[in-house]
Design a protein around this motif. Structure first.
Motif, mmCIF file in Angstrom:
data_model
loop_
_atom_site.group_PDB
_atom_site.id
_atom_site.type_symbol
_atom_site.label_atom_id
_atom_site.label_comp_id
_atom_site.label_asym_id
_atom_site.label_seq_id
_atom_site.Cartn_x
_atom_site.Cartn_y
_atom_site.Cartn_z
ATOM 1 N N VAL A 249 0.834 -1.198 0.000
ATOM 2 C CA VAL A 249 0.000 0.000 0.000
ATOM 3 C C VAL A 249 0.876 1.259 0.000
ATOM 4 N N ARG A 250 2.111 1.104 -0.470
ATOM 5 C CA ARG A 250 3.038 2.240 -0.483
ATOM 6 C C ARG A 250 2.475 3.415 -1.274
ATOM 7 N N SER A 251 1.813 3.137 -2.390
ATOM 8 C CA SER A 251 1.289 4.209 -3.231
ATOM 9 C C SER A 251 0.120 4.945 -2.596
ATOM 10 N N GLU A 252 -0.409 4.404 -1.495
ATOM 11 C CA GLU A 252 -1.544 5.036 -0.833
ATOM 12 C C GLU A 252 -1.116 5.874 0.363
ATOM 13 N N SER A 253 0.197 6.166 0.427
ATOM 14 C CA SER A 253 0.746 7.084 1.436
ATOM 15 C C SER A 253 0.410 6.656 2.843
ATOM 16 N N ASP A 254 0.894 5.496 3.234
ATOM 17 C CA ASP A 254 0.653 4.965 4.571
ATOM 18 C C ASP A 254 1.587 5.638 5.575
ATOM 19 N N SER A 255 1.571 6.968 5.572
ATOM 20 C CA SER A 255 2.546 7.724 6.357
ATOM 21 C C SER A 255 2.336 7.595 7.857
ATOM 22 N N ALA A 256 1.131 7.231 8.266
ATOM 23 C CA ALA A 256 0.847 7.165 9.700
ATOM 24 C C ALA A 256 1.647 6.075 10.398
ATOM 25 N N VAL A 257 2.045 5.042 9.663
ATOM 26 C CA VAL A 257 2.772 3.949 10.310
ATOM 27 C C VAL A 257 4.091 3.632 9.621
ATOM 28 N N SER A 258 4.280 4.094 8.391
ATOM 29 C CA SER A 258 5.484 3.685 7.685
ATOM 30 C C SER A 258 6.688 4.517 8.073
ATOM 31 N N GLY A 259 6.469 5.786 8.439
ATOM 32 C CA GLY A 259 7.575 6.640 8.832
ATOM 33 C C GLY A 259 8.402 7.075 7.644
ATOM 34 N N THR A 260 9.477 7.802 7.943
ATOM 35 C CA THR A 260 10.409 8.226 6.901
ATOM 36 C C THR A 260 11.742 7.581 7.182
ATOM 37 N N TRP A 261 12.460 7.248 6.132
ATOM 38 C CA TRP A 261 13.688 6.494 6.280
ATOM 39 C C TRP A 261 14.852 7.269 5.675
ATOM 40 N N ASP A 262 15.977 7.277 6.401
ATOM 41 C CA ASP A 262 17.189 7.853 5.851
ATOM 42 C C ASP A 262 17.770 6.914 4.817
ATOM 43 N N GLU A 263 18.661 7.454 3.998
ATOM 44 C CA GLU A 263 19.222 6.673 2.898
ATOM 45 C C GLU A 263 19.922 5.417 3.398
ATOM 46 N N ASP A 264 20.565 5.512 4.565
ATOM 47 C CA ASP A 264 21.314 4.371 5.090
ATOM 48 C C ASP A 264 20.453 3.417 5.916
ATOM 49 N N ASP A 265 19.211 3.801 6.192
ATOM 50 C CA ASP A 265 18.327 2.943 6.977
ATOM 51 C C ASP A 265 17.806 1.786 6.129
ATOM 52 N N GLU A 266 17.407 0.722 6.823
ATOM 53 C CA GLU A 266 16.755 -0.369 6.124
ATOM 54 C C GLU A 266 15.359 0.084 5.692
ATOM 55 N N GLN A 267 15.026 -0.138 4.434
ATOM 56 C CA GLN A 267 13.759 0.321 3.887
ATOM 57 C C GLN A 267 12.672 -0.737 4.095
ATOM 58 N N PHE A 268 11.469 -0.270 4.408
ATOM 59 C CA PHE A 268 10.344 -1.180 4.621
ATOM 60 C C PHE A 268 9.162 -0.763 3.766
#
Length: 294
Positions: A249-268
């Motif tokens: 559901v990435r395209s649906e802007s699940d910002s409430a739980v997905s958070g923001t990730w730095d370039e070096d962070d593991e992406q989810f």
């Protein structure tokens, strides 16, 4: 309904220590770097919750919780919310217990009205002619590549859609009394001749899956460690049930739980997983949740 009082740990108040212990703590604090100090936003607080029957005033809070599950799906969430409220003898909403002595009138009203979670079930078979239920069933058929078609088309089946939604910072232990209460109310409603004699339950779980493809991530995936569950108690449900679909559901802007990730962070990648269990598995589901959260 009975109160549900899960408590989170709170930082101990050093003012209650002896003077010698205070001096020792001060010395330790001086030795710690700023990056090791506990930030204001990282502090845990003690909160008590109570499970209540949903009422009309809970409409917007329940609808918001349903939105964090369905996001931009073409489903009338107002209609679903109304169904949950209309059958208020089934399910609970989670509200904070407020100490009237510590807050003013306006803050007290806001705290009491806020809905922190909802645990309920809707009979998709009984409400098959309701427009919002039709939309839910179409959504489930699409996301499972019509694996649920046979189940829906069999008139002898009574299929319940489980709702297990709450704010993400509330500990999973609160789910145990909520689920226990829901199961008890289902039995009571069934004995009273109401349409809650289920054969199956469907749960839509929220999770995040690592997008890394290196050797380390492959090892994690093999052990099932590449997934973060938004509601931890849904992991054992997924393990015992039949997984019928999983989708991003990435395209649906699940910002409430997905958070923001730095370039070096593991992406989810934020995802949803559709799980089917039988009504006969419900007692075992409760047992496994309790064991998992111990």
């Amino acid at each position: 309904m009975a109160n549900l009082n899960p408590k989170r740990p709170i930082e101990e108040d050093s003012s209650s220590d002896s003077s010698g212990e205070e001096e020792e703590d001060d010395s330790q604090d001086e030795e710690m770097g700023e990056e090791e100090q506990l930030g204001e936003n990282d502090r845990e607080i003690q909160v008590e919750f109570a499970g209540q029957s949903p009422i009309a005033e809970d409409f917007h809070g329940i609808k918001s919780l349903l939105h964090q599950l369905f996001l931009k799906a073409h489903i009338n969430l107002s209609g679903l919310t109304e169904l949950i409220i209309q059958q208020n003898y089934i399910g609970s909403i989670l509200q904070q217990c407020v100490d009237n002595e510590d807050i003013d009138g306006e803050e007290e009203a806001n705290s009491e009205d806020e809905v922190f979670g909802v645990t309920s079930v809707i009979n998709l078979s009984h409400h098959k002619d309701v427009e919002c239920v039709k939309e839910v069933k179409q959504y489930l058929l699409e996301k499972t590549q019509k694996k649920l078609a046979g189940l829906f088309n069999n008139s002898s089946n009574q299929i319940g859609l489980l709702f297990n939604e709450r704010f993400i910072n509330i500990p999973p232990q609160v789910s145990v009394p909520l689920m226990e209460n829901l199961c008890k109310e289902i039995v009571e409603a069934k004995e009273a001749g109401k349409p809650f004699d289920f054969t199956h339950f469907i749960l839509i779980s929220k999770l995040h899956e690592s997008t890394r493809k290196d050797s380390e991530s492959k090892k994690k995936k093999a052990k099932g460690l590449d997934i973060l569950w938004v509601n931890a108690e849904e992991e054992p449900i997924s393990e015992m049930g039949e997984v019928l679909g999983e989708y991003s559901v990435r395209s649906e802007s699940d910002s409430a739980v997905s958070g923001t990730w730095d370039e070096d962070d593991e992406q989810f990648d934020p995802k949803r997983r559709i799980v089917l269990i039988t009504a006969a598995q419900l007692p075992d589901m409760l047992t496994k949740i309790k064991e998992f959260l111990q």
